[in-house]
Design a protein around this motif. Sequence first.
Motif, PDB file in Angstrom:
ATOM      1  N   LEU A   1      -4.210   6.875   8.264  1.00 16.75           N
ATOM      2  CA  LEU A   1      -4.042   6.620   6.853  1.00 16.75           C
ATOM      3  C   LEU A   1      -3.992   5.156   6.307  1.00 16.75           C
ATOM      4  O   LEU A   1      -4.740   4.787   5.526  1.00 16.75           O
ATOM      5  CB  LEU A   1      -2.734   7.378   6.266  1.00 16.75           C
ATOM      6  N   LEU A   2      -2.955   4.583   6.996  1.00 23.09           N
ATOM      7  CA  LEU A   2      -2.612   3.045   6.548  1.00 23.09           C
ATOM      8  C   LEU A   2      -3.632   2.030   6.992  1.00 23.09           C
ATOM      9  O   LEU A   2      -3.764   1.027   6.237  1.00 23.09           O
ATOM     10  CB  LEU A   2      -1.268   2.813   7.155  1.00 23.09           C
TER      11      LEU A   2
ATOM     12  N   ALA B   1      -6.311   1.345   4.627  1.00 21.94           N
ATOM     13  CA  ALA B   1      -6.122   0.890   3.468  1.00 21.94           C
ATOM     14  C   ALA B   1      -5.583  -0.426   3.273  1.00 21.94           C
ATOM     15  O   ALA B   1      -5.928  -1.474   2.412  1.00 21.94           O
ATOM     16  CB  ALA B   1      -4.799   1.902   2.895  1.00 21.94           C
TER      17      ALA B   1
ATOM     18  N   LEU C   1      -0.518   8.692  10.786  1.00 16.97           N
ATOM     19  CA  LEU C   1       0.035   7.414   9.899  1.00 16.97           C
ATOM     20  C   LEU C   1      -0.867   6.339   9.936  1.00 16.97           C
ATOM     21  O   LEU C   1      -1.490   5.563   9.081  1.00 16.97           O
ATOM     22  CB  LEU C   1       1.297   7.033  10.061  1.00 16.97           C
TER      23      LEU C   1
ATOM     24  N   VAL D   1       0.923  -1.282  -0.244  1.00 13.92           N
ATOM     25  CA  VAL D   1       0.045  -0.073  -0.001  1.00 13.92           C
ATOM     26  C   VAL D   1       0.956   1.213  -0.073  1.00 13.92           C
ATOM     27  O   VAL D   1       0.230   2.533  -0.354  1.00 13.92           O
ATOM     28  CB  VAL D   1      -0.954  -0.074   1.244  1.00 13.92           C
ATOM     29  N   VAL D   2       2.120   1.168   0.254  1.00 11.93           N
ATOM     30  CA  VAL D   2       3.103   2.344   0.166  1.00 11.93           C
ATOM     31  C   VAL D   2       4.019   2.269  -1.081  1.00 11.93           C
ATOM     32  O   VAL D   2       5.233   2.711  -1.013  1.00 11.93           O
ATOM     33  CB  VAL D   2       3.817   2.541   1.541  1.00 11.93           C
TER      34      VAL D   2
ATOM     35  N   ALA E   1       0.609  10.654   0.060  1.00 12.34           N
ATOM     36  CA  ALA E   1      -0.138  11.351   1.323  1.00 12.34           C
ATOM     37  C   ALA E   1       1.198  11.504   2.201  1.00 12.34           C
ATOM     38  O   ALA E   1       1.276  12.493   3.013  1.00 12.34           O
ATOM     39  CB  ALA E   1      -1.230  10.631   1.850  1.00 12.34           C
ATOM     40  N   ILE E   2       1.949  10.296   2.502  1.00 19.29           N
ATOM     41  CA  ILE E   2       3.048  10.200   3.485  1.00 19.29           C
ATOM     42  C   ILE E   2       3.974  11.359   3.108  1.00 19.29           C
ATOM     43  O   ILE E   2       4.299  12.250   3.830  1.00 19.29           O
ATOM     44  CB  ILE E   2       3.663   8.984   3.498  1.00 19.29           C
TER      45      ILE E   2
ATOM     46  N   SER F   1       1.504   5.086  -5.042  1.00 22.48           N
ATOM     47  CA  SER F   1       0.359   4.812  -4.442  1.00 22.48           C
ATOM     48  C   SER F   1      -0.140   5.979  -3.680  1.00 22.48           C
ATOM     49  O   SER F   1       0.586   6.868  -3.407  1.00 22.48           O
ATOM     50  CB  SER F   1       0.659   3.586  -3.452  1.00 22.48           C
TER      51      SER F   1
ATOM     52  N   CYS G   1      -1.159   6.240  -0.821  1.00 20.38           N
ATOM     53  CA  CYS G   1      -0.814   6.452   0.491  1.00 20.38           C
ATOM     54  C   CYS G   1       0.424   6.890   0.589  1.00 20.38           C
ATOM     55  O   CYS G   1       0.949   7.901   1.458  1.00 20.38           O
ATOM     56  CB  CYS G   1      -0.770   5.023   1.246  1.00 20.38           C
TER      57      CYS G   1
END
Length: 201
Positions: free
Chosen positions: A88-89, A92, A85, A40-41, A50-51, A45, A47
């Motif tokens: 967010l994660l 997902a 974090l 997902v990172v 966004a990070i 992606s 995510c």
Amino acid sequence: MSDYIVGLTGGIGCGKSTVTAMFAELGVQYVDADIVAREVVMPGSVCLNAIQRYFGDNILQVNGELNRAALRQRIFSNSADKRWLEQLLHPAIRQQLLQQLAALTSPYALLVAPLLLENKLQQYVQRVLVIDLPESLQLSRAAARDNAGEAQIKAIMAAQISRDERLKLADDIITNDSSIADLTPQIGALHQRYLQLASAH
């Protein structure tokens, strides 16, 4: 789709990968939460973008991948950043886990997750299988495998629920304090049991 899902969990260094591989040799399909967490990172992606916006460009490596060490340092010392974090994660990762589980076709399947119980993923499984061993052995095995210091491993262990709590929440337990040869009959017996439970489900 596999209608019967067994959640496989255990503390750091307890042998989750070994046990998962042995189930896979018996034809059991699985989804690994650690692999999904990396997927997902991936570069490009939602995510990761966004990070990068939140933490800045120095959270990326030169090749555009996430700099995990830098991210760990940032969230280790800042609970607000850690919370952001996780918010967010976690959704997902959960969505991706469920999608991948839905695509599996073996009579029963495994959801392999170190933080299965901490992240309340047991709501998606029919049974919880805990791989267990004494904490002293956990420490020495994890240190040897990860080439990490004792303090770092103790910190990871402290972030996970205690061994006693984990065992209380287990439907099934595999004791992994000896050799691979000792695992084989335990896994064989559980495999037969899960096939029966899945066919009756």
